[in-house]
Write a protein that holds these residues in place. Structure first.
Motif, mmCIF file in Angstrom:
data_model
loop_
_atom_site.group_PDB
_atom_site.id
_atom_site.type_symbol
_atom_site.label_atom_id
_atom_site.label_comp_id
_atom_site.label_asym_id
_atom_site.label_seq_id
_atom_site.Cartn_x
_atom_site.Cartn_y
_atom_site.Cartn_z
ATOM 1 N N CYS A 48 -27.928 3.587 -14.953
ATOM 2 C CA CYS A 48 -27.139 2.389 -14.697
ATOM 3 C C CYS A 48 -27.846 1.554 -13.628
ATOM 4 C CB CYS A 48 -25.738 2.789 -14.227
ATOM 5 S SG CYS A 48 -24.637 1.387 -13.945
ATOM 6 N N HIS A 50 -26.382 -0.163 -11.472
ATOM 7 C CA HIS A 50 -25.535 -0.138 -10.280
ATOM 8 C C HIS A 50 -25.915 1.027 -9.373
ATOM 9 C CE1 HIS A 50 -21.369 1.023 -8.584
ATOM 10 N NE2 HIS A 50 -21.901 0.138 -7.768
ATOM 11 N N CYS A 72 -21.861 1.810 -19.389
ATOM 12 C CA CYS A 72 -21.973 2.932 -18.463
ATOM 13 C C CYS A 72 -20.648 3.677 -18.496
ATOM 14 C CB CYS A 72 -22.277 2.436 -17.052
ATOM 15 S SG CYS A 72 -22.291 3.775 -15.830
ATOM 16 N N ALA A 77 -19.806 -0.709 -16.488
ATOM 17 C CA ALA A 77 -20.717 -1.846 -16.619
ATOM 18 C C ALA A 77 -21.138 -1.954 -18.080
ATOM 19 C CB ALA A 77 -21.940 -1.648 -15.731
ATOM 20 N N TYR A 78 -21.255 -3.164 -18.587
ATOM 21 C CA TYR A 78 -21.712 -3.322 -19.964
ATOM 22 C C TYR A 78 -22.930 -4.234 -20.020
ATOM 23 C CZ TYR A 78 -18.720 -7.513 -19.983
ATOM 24 O OH TYR A 78 -18.128 -8.716 -19.692
ATOM 25 N N TYR A 79 -23.813 -3.868 -20.944
ATOM 26 C CA TYR A 79 -25.146 -4.472 -21.033
ATOM 27 C C TYR A 79 -25.392 -5.028 -22.432
ATOM 28 C CZ TYR A 79 -25.983 -1.571 -16.894
ATOM 29 O OH TYR A 79 -25.914 -0.979 -15.658
ATOM 30 N N CYS A 86 -26.994 -6.776 -17.548
ATOM 31 C CA CYS A 86 -25.597 -6.424 -17.281
ATOM 32 C C CYS A 86 -24.764 -7.697 -17.309
ATOM 33 C CB CYS A 86 -25.467 -5.723 -15.931
ATOM 34 S SG CYS A 86 -23.760 -5.219 -15.586
ATOM 35 N N CYS A 91 -22.673 -4.299 -11.483
ATOM 36 C CA CYS A 91 -24.089 -4.692 -11.355
ATOM 37 C C CYS A 91 -24.392 -5.948 -12.172
ATOM 38 C CB CYS A 91 -25.000 -3.544 -11.779
ATOM 39 S SG CYS A 91 -24.589 -2.877 -13.402
ATOM 40 N N SER A 92 -23.395 -6.795 -12.351
ATOM 41 C CA SER A 92 -23.542 -8.006 -13.149
ATOM 42 C C SER A 92 -24.787 -8.788 -12.742
ATOM 43 C CB SER A 92 -22.295 -8.874 -12.990
ATOM 44 O OG SER A 92 -22.292 -9.906 -13.933
#
Length: 116
Positions: A48, A50, A72, A77-79, A86, A91-92
Motif C-alpha cells: 500500500c 500509505h 487495500c 485505499a483504492y487504486y 490512489c 494515500c490519495s
C-alpha cells in the motif's frame, strides 16, 4: 534486458485473481502481483502507498467487489488498476510501484531491471 516468466496468459482472467510473485527490489525480496485489466497486463509491488503492508488479505484478491479498483484490504485505499494511482483513502494522490511486464507467446514476462 533479461526477462522472467511469471505465468501463462490464460492464468490471468480479466479483472480476476492476480498471480503473486517475488523479486529483488531495493536490496531485499519483495512481494509483487500481476493481473489483467481491460485487456492489458499490469504488475505492481504488493505494498500500500500509505503504509508498506500487502494489499491483499486473501492471496491474489486485489479487486474490490465491482472489479473496477485495486483495494487495500487494511486501509480501504483504492487504486486505478492501469496506473496504480490512489484515488481515495489515506494515500490519495500517491501511486503503487509499477513493474515492467509484457505478454507474448501465451506467457507473461517480468522485464528484470536492477533495483538497488
Amino acid at each position: 534486458m533479461p526477462e522472467r516468466v511469471l505465468c501463462q496468459s490464460q492464468d490471468l482472467l480479466e479483472r480476476g485473481l492476480a498471480q503473486r510473485f517475488t523479486l529483488q527490489w531495493g536490496g531485499r525480496e519483495r512481494s509483487a502481483f500481476v493481473f489483467r485489466y481491460d485487456g492489458g497486463v499490469y504488475a505492481y509491488i504488493n505494498e500500500c502507498a500509505h503504509i508498506p503492508i500487502e494489499l491483499d488479505f486473501n492471496p491474489g484478491d486485489f479487486f474490490d467487489y465491482s472489479h473496477s479498483w485495486l483495494v487495500c484490504s487494511t486501509h480501504g485505499a483504492y487504486y486505478a488498476p492501469n496506473t496504480g494511482l490512489c484515488l481515495g483513502g489515506p494515500c490519495s494522490g500517491r501511486k503503487l510501484i509499477s513493474l515492467p511486464v509484457r505478454e507474448y507467446a501465451n506467457q507473461v514476462y517480468l522485464i528484470e531491471e536492477q533495483h538497488e
